[in-house]
Scaffold this motif. Structure first.
Motif, PDB file in Angstrom:
ATOM      1  N   SER A 285       0.849  -1.198   0.000  1.00  0.00           N
ATOM      2  CA  SER A 285       0.000   0.000   0.000  1.00  0.00           C
ATOM      3  C   SER A 285       0.880   1.241   0.000  1.00  0.00           C
ATOM      4  N   ASP A 286       0.238   2.391  -0.198  1.00  0.00           N
ATOM      5  CA  ASP A 286       0.922   3.662   0.025  1.00  0.00           C
ATOM      6  C   ASP A 286       1.126   3.831   1.524  1.00  0.00           C
ATOM      7  N   GLY A 287       2.325   4.213   1.933  1.00  0.00           N
ATOM      8  CA  GLY A 287       2.552   4.384   3.359  1.00  0.00           C
ATOM      9  C   GLY A 287       4.005   4.661   3.673  1.00  0.00           C
ATOM     10  N   ARG A 288       4.356   4.546   4.971  1.00  0.00           N
ATOM     11  CA  ARG A 288       5.699   4.794   5.463  1.00  0.00           C
ATOM     12  C   ARG A 288       6.365   3.488   5.854  1.00  0.00           C
ATOM     13  N   VAL A 289       7.644   3.366   5.505  1.00  0.00           N
ATOM     14  CA  VAL A 289       8.417   2.228   5.991  1.00  0.00           C
ATOM     15  C   VAL A 289       8.760   2.507   7.454  1.00  0.00           C
ATOM     16  N   PHE A 290       8.274   1.655   8.327  1.00  0.00           N
ATOM     17  CA  PHE A 290       8.491   1.830   9.767  1.00  0.00           C
ATOM     18  C   PHE A 290       9.655   0.980  10.261  1.00  0.00           C
ATOM     19  N   PHE A 291       9.841  -0.191   9.648  1.00  0.00           N
ATOM     20  CA  PHE A 291      10.813  -1.179  10.126  1.00  0.00           C
ATOM     21  C   PHE A 291      11.487  -1.829   8.932  1.00  0.00           C
ATOM     22  N   THR A 292      12.802  -1.939   8.995  1.00  0.00           N
ATOM     23  CA  THR A 292      13.530  -2.747   8.025  1.00  0.00           C
ATOM     24  C   THR A 292      14.453  -3.686   8.780  1.00  0.00           C
ATOM     25  N   HIS A 293      14.570  -4.924   8.283  1.00  0.00           N
ATOM     26  CA  HIS A 293      15.496  -5.888   8.873  1.00  0.00           C
ATOM     27  C   HIS A 293      16.917  -5.366   8.677  1.00  0.00           C
ATOM     28  N   HIS A 294      17.695  -5.351   9.755  1.00  0.00           N
ATOM     29  CA  HIS A 294      18.974  -4.664   9.735  1.00  0.00           C
ATOM     30  C   HIS A 294      20.137  -5.537   9.259  1.00  0.00           C
ATOM     31  N   ALA A 295      20.060  -6.831   9.546  1.00  0.00           N
ATOM     32  CA  ALA A 295      21.170  -7.716   9.195  1.00  0.00           C
ATOM     33  C   ALA A 295      21.135  -8.054   7.704  1.00  0.00           C
ATOM     34  N   ASP A 296      22.312  -8.236   7.109  1.00  0.00           N
ATOM     35  CA  ASP A 296      22.372  -8.581   5.691  1.00  0.00           C
ATOM     36  C   ASP A 296      21.813  -9.974   5.421  1.00  0.00           C
ATOM     37  N   LEU A 297      22.040 -10.898   6.353  1.00  0.00           N
ATOM     38  CA  LEU A 297      21.498 -12.248   6.218  1.00  0.00           C
ATOM     39  C   LEU A 297      20.164 -12.334   6.938  1.00  0.00           C
ATOM     40  N   ILE A 298      19.184 -12.946   6.299  1.00  0.00           N
ATOM     41  CA  ILE A 298      17.858 -13.098   6.888  1.00  0.00           C
ATOM     42  C   ILE A 298      17.430 -14.551   6.763  1.00  0.00           C
ATOM     43  N   ASP A 299      16.784 -15.068   7.817  1.00  0.00           N
ATOM     44  CA  ASP A 299      16.258 -16.431   7.782  1.00  0.00           C
ATOM     45  C   ASP A 299      14.888 -16.444   7.099  1.00  0.00           C
ATOM     46  N   GLY A 300      14.405 -17.613   6.825  1.00  0.00           N
ATOM     47  CA  GLY A 300      13.057 -17.736   6.299  1.00  0.00           C
ATOM     48  C   GLY A 300      12.017 -17.425   7.353  1.00  0.00           C
ATOM     49  N   HIS A 301      10.907 -16.866   6.919  1.00  0.00           N
ATOM     50  CA  HIS A 301       9.772 -16.517   7.777  1.00  0.00           C
ATOM     51  C   HIS A 301      10.158 -15.519   8.874  1.00  0.00           C
ATOM     52  N   GLU A 302      10.961 -14.545   8.498  1.00  0.00           N
ATOM     53  CA  GLU A 302      11.281 -13.431   9.390  1.00  0.00           C
ATOM     54  C   GLU A 302      10.676 -12.158   8.817  1.00  0.00           C
ATOM     55  N   ILE A 303      10.410 -11.194   9.709  1.00  0.00           N
ATOM     56  CA  ILE A 303       9.882  -9.906   9.260  1.00  0.00           C
ATOM     57  C   ILE A 303      11.001  -9.122   8.584  1.00  0.00           C
ATOM     58  N   ALA A 304      10.791  -8.779   7.329  1.00  0.00           N
ATOM     59  CA  ALA A 304      11.771  -7.994   6.586  1.00  0.00           C
ATOM     60  C   ALA A 304      11.416  -6.507   6.577  1.00  0.00           C
ATOM     61  N   PHE A 305      10.128  -6.201   6.497  1.00  0.00           N
ATOM     62  CA  PHE A 305       9.658  -4.823   6.461  1.00  0.00           C
ATOM     63  C   PHE A 305       8.342  -4.716   7.216  1.00  0.00           C
ATOM     64  N   ARG A 306       8.102  -3.545   7.780  1.00  0.00           N
ATOM     65  CA  ARG A 306       6.787  -3.193   8.296  1.00  0.00           C
ATOM     66  C   ARG A 306       6.409  -1.847   7.703  1.00  0.00           C
ATOM     67  N   ILE A 307       5.172  -1.773   7.218  1.00  0.00           N
ATOM     68  CA  ILE A 307       4.676  -0.562   6.563  1.00  0.00           C
ATOM     69  C   ILE A 307       3.521   0.005   7.379  1.00  0.00           C
ATOM     70  N   VAL A 308       3.531   1.318   7.559  1.00  0.00           N
ATOM     71  CA  VAL A 308       2.383   2.009   8.156  1.00  0.00           C
ATOM     72  C   VAL A 308       1.560   2.576   7.011  1.00  0.00           C
ATOM     73  N   PRO A 309       0.422   1.971   6.677  1.00  0.00           N
ATOM     74  CA  PRO A 309      -0.389   2.491   5.572  1.00  0.00           C
ATOM     75  C   PRO A 309      -0.875   3.908   5.858  1.00  0.00           C
ATOM     76  N   ASP A 310      -0.949   4.707   4.823  1.00  0.00           N
ATOM     77  CA  ASP A 310      -1.414   6.083   5.003  1.00  0.00           C
ATOM     78  C   ASP A 310      -2.784   6.136   5.670  1.00  0.00           C
ATOM     79  N   GLU A 311      -3.653   5.175   5.320  1.00  0.00           N
ATOM     80  CA  GLU A 311      -5.005   5.217   5.885  1.00  0.00           C
ATOM     81  C   GLU A 311      -5.054   4.835   7.354  1.00  0.00           C
ATOM     82  N   ALA A 312      -3.946   4.256   7.881  1.00  0.00           N
ATOM     83  CA  ALA A 312      -3.919   3.860   9.294  1.00  0.00           C
ATOM     84  C   ALA A 312      -3.545   5.011  10.210  1.00  0.00           C
ATOM     85  N   VAL A 313      -3.017   6.097   9.633  1.00  0.00           N
ATOM     86  CA  VAL A 313      -2.518   7.213  10.429  1.00  0.00           C
ATOM     87  C   VAL A 313      -3.669   8.098  10.865  1.00  0.00           C
ATOM     88  N   GLU A 314      -3.644   8.471  12.142  1.00  0.00           N
ATOM     89  CA  GLU A 314      -4.710   9.295  12.695  1.00  0.00           C
ATOM     90  C   GLU A 314      -4.357  10.764  12.530  1.00  0.00           C
TER      91      GLU A 314
END
Length: 511
Positions: A285-314
């Motif tokens: 969706s349109d929104g803000r990147v709130f979280f990015t995984h910091h390590a270069d190596l990532i395992d399977g089924h880990e959170i890589a990104f979290r987005i705050v959708p524009d419509e979720a903002v108060e």
């Protein structure tokens, strides 16, 4: 300042662990408790507490702490794990922050939690410097558990970009934040970007967030702890999490704080050996990147990104609209109070003034100016009808006598030439699409010798996170504002920046 050993945990193998607290202010008052590292890798959290202790000591020596307030700071309660480089309790890998309210006859971490909670319980406000369990880059924020006891508007005083509420799941009921709340403490979890190493800039941001809160609540009287922009509120459940489907090398194409559009590529996972593409992350969706995984190596089924959708903002601070906009404007009425208090000292007040407030927002600026300048008449303009209506409601007893409010733009002021002795712009020039044109029209409506006062929370764009949560926002340095004012024809230009290097009072006159 008084340092006390709060309790001691005995060990059969090593020396006993002493948990110490530093007390400031009135020893008979329990106003604010600050908890630092509960986990062994929370070096940054402990460091912020150490800087806070030094700052509070200075404020106490200078007589700048309220005599009616008492403060407790506990920098660390897990030295054992920190000394051996473990995140959780070294002997059994349990988490102190999953053991509250504690149990004196239980395991070691249960006993630590229980003894800590006895020390922390009863304070009016509780601040816990917390870390995420994943290596990540996040936008600094305050998080509050939704227990039914929370008062989320209190968190605006920290001045961080986001205030997030979390609907608790069962394991949340054993955290310090949750238990503080159900035992009548207003609790706030403060997250900064770093955890296991010291980042001076990040630590300074966390330190000043706490000092802003203390100043806003009247616990300190030092204007260096002044306020910043009212934050964006949303519920954590409205964030969108993007999970990795396979392990590999994660290469980011978007960073925390970036505004992204639906379908935009955020990053990719590649096979670490042959370099083949395994997964592409696209924003849902349109929104803000709130979280990015910091390590270069990532395992399977880990959170890589979290987005705050524009419509979720108060509420959008640039264009407050509807009920979310009203709630945001009311929060701004409160959160901007320290800025107004500091900034108004730079204005020449006298009875009978004719005043214009541009970007009147929720109306608190007009209400305070009406009290400062006896018999004054004040006009307010704002380009949002929601703001105009709320300003009129806030000043309803003065509307029609001393106050009038209109919907208008800063570059097209609906008043005659030479009307005003004073024009104010509090926390608004960031959003003006054409600052030059607006200043020219302000010059037009000022009387000869009239004063312009621009009060901003920020004057250094490199030191704030607001662009992470707001689009169309420009932070002006003192040098930039001076240039704009000179080009518009103003004289007697003064730039006063607070000790924290951010808060700005820019004043100028019409010749």
């Amino acid at each position: 300042m008084e340092k006390r050993v709060l309790f001691t945990i005995k060990s059969p193998y090593r020396q006993s662990m002493e948990v110490c607290g530093w007390f400031f202010g009135n020893p008979d008052k329990e106003t604010v408790a600050v908890m630092g590292a509960l986990r062994g890798n929370e070096v940054q959290q402990m460091f912020i507490c150490s800087r806070l202790i030094q700052r509070l000591k200075t404020l106490e020596d200078e007589g700048k702490l309220s005599p009616d307030a008492g403060i407790l700071v506990i920098p660390c309660a897990n030295q054992f794990s920190m000394n051996v480089g473990k995140r959780f309790w070294a002997s059994d890998n349990t988490d102190i922050n999953r053991m509250f309210p504690g149990y004196e006859l239980g395991e070691t971490t249960q006993r630590i939690a229980g003894r800590l909670f006895k020390c922390l319980q009863g304070y009016k406000y509780g601040i816990h410097l917390v870390s995420l369990y994943l290596p990540s880059d996040i936008t600094p924020h305050i998080k509050i558990m939704s227990t039914g006891y929370e008062q989320t508007y209190e968190a605006d005083a920290f001045g961080l970009p986001y205030v997030i509420t979390r609907d608790p799941v069962p394991f949340d009921t054993t955290t310090l934040n949750y238990n503080w709340q159900v035992w009548d403490t207003q609790a706030f979890s403060l997250y900064t970007r770093e955890t296991d190493h010291v980042d001076i800039k990040d630590a300074r941001r966390g330190l000043f967030a706490i000092l802003r809160f203390l100043y806003a609540k009247g616990i300190t009287t030092d204007p260096v702890a002044d306020d910043v922009k009212a934050p964006v509120h949303f519920n954590e459940g409205n964030m969108q999490a993007l999970l990795s489907e396979a392990g590999g090398l994660l290469l980011l194409e978007a960073e925390s704080g970036d505004h992204v559009t639906a379908g935009q590529t955020l990053g990719k996972i590649f096979d670490p050996c042959d370099g083949s593409l395994l997964q592409t992350f696209e924003s849902p969706s349109d929104g803000r990147v709130f979280f990015t995984h910091h390590a270069d190596l990532i395992d399977g089924h880990e959170i890589a990104f979290r987005i705050v959708p524009d419509e979720a903002v108060e509420g959008d601070p640039s264009r407050p609209d509807g009920e979310p906009g009203v709630r945001m404007l009311k929060r701004m009425n409160d959160s901007h109070a320290p800025l107004r208090k500091w900034g108004f000292a730079h204005i020449d007040w006298h009875p009978g003034m004719r005043i214009l407030d541009i970007g009147c927002g929720g109306g608190a600026t007009i209400a305070e100016m009406a009290a400062l300048a006896a018999d004054s008449k004040i006009s307010g303009i704002d380009y949002q009808k929601t703001s105009v209506d709320l300003t009129a409601e806030t000043n309803r007893e003065l509307i029609g006598t001393r106050v009038d409010v209109r919907q208008a733009d800063a570059a097209d002021i609906p008043y005659d030439d030479g009307t005003f002795d004073l024009v104010t712009a509090v926390e608004t020039v960031y959003f003006w699409p054409d600052l030059s044109e607006a200043l020219k029209d302000i010059m037009r409506v000022l009387k000869p010798g009239g004063q312009l006062a621009i009060l901003n929370d920020a004057s250094n764009p490199d030191e704030v996170d607001w662009p992470d949560v707001s689009t169309g926002l420009t932070i002006y340095t003192p040098r930039e504002l001076t240039r704009f004012l000179e080009e518009a024809g103003f004289s007697d230009i003064n730039m006063d920046v607070a000790e924290d290097g951010q808060m700005l009072a820019a004043t100028a006159r019409k010749a």
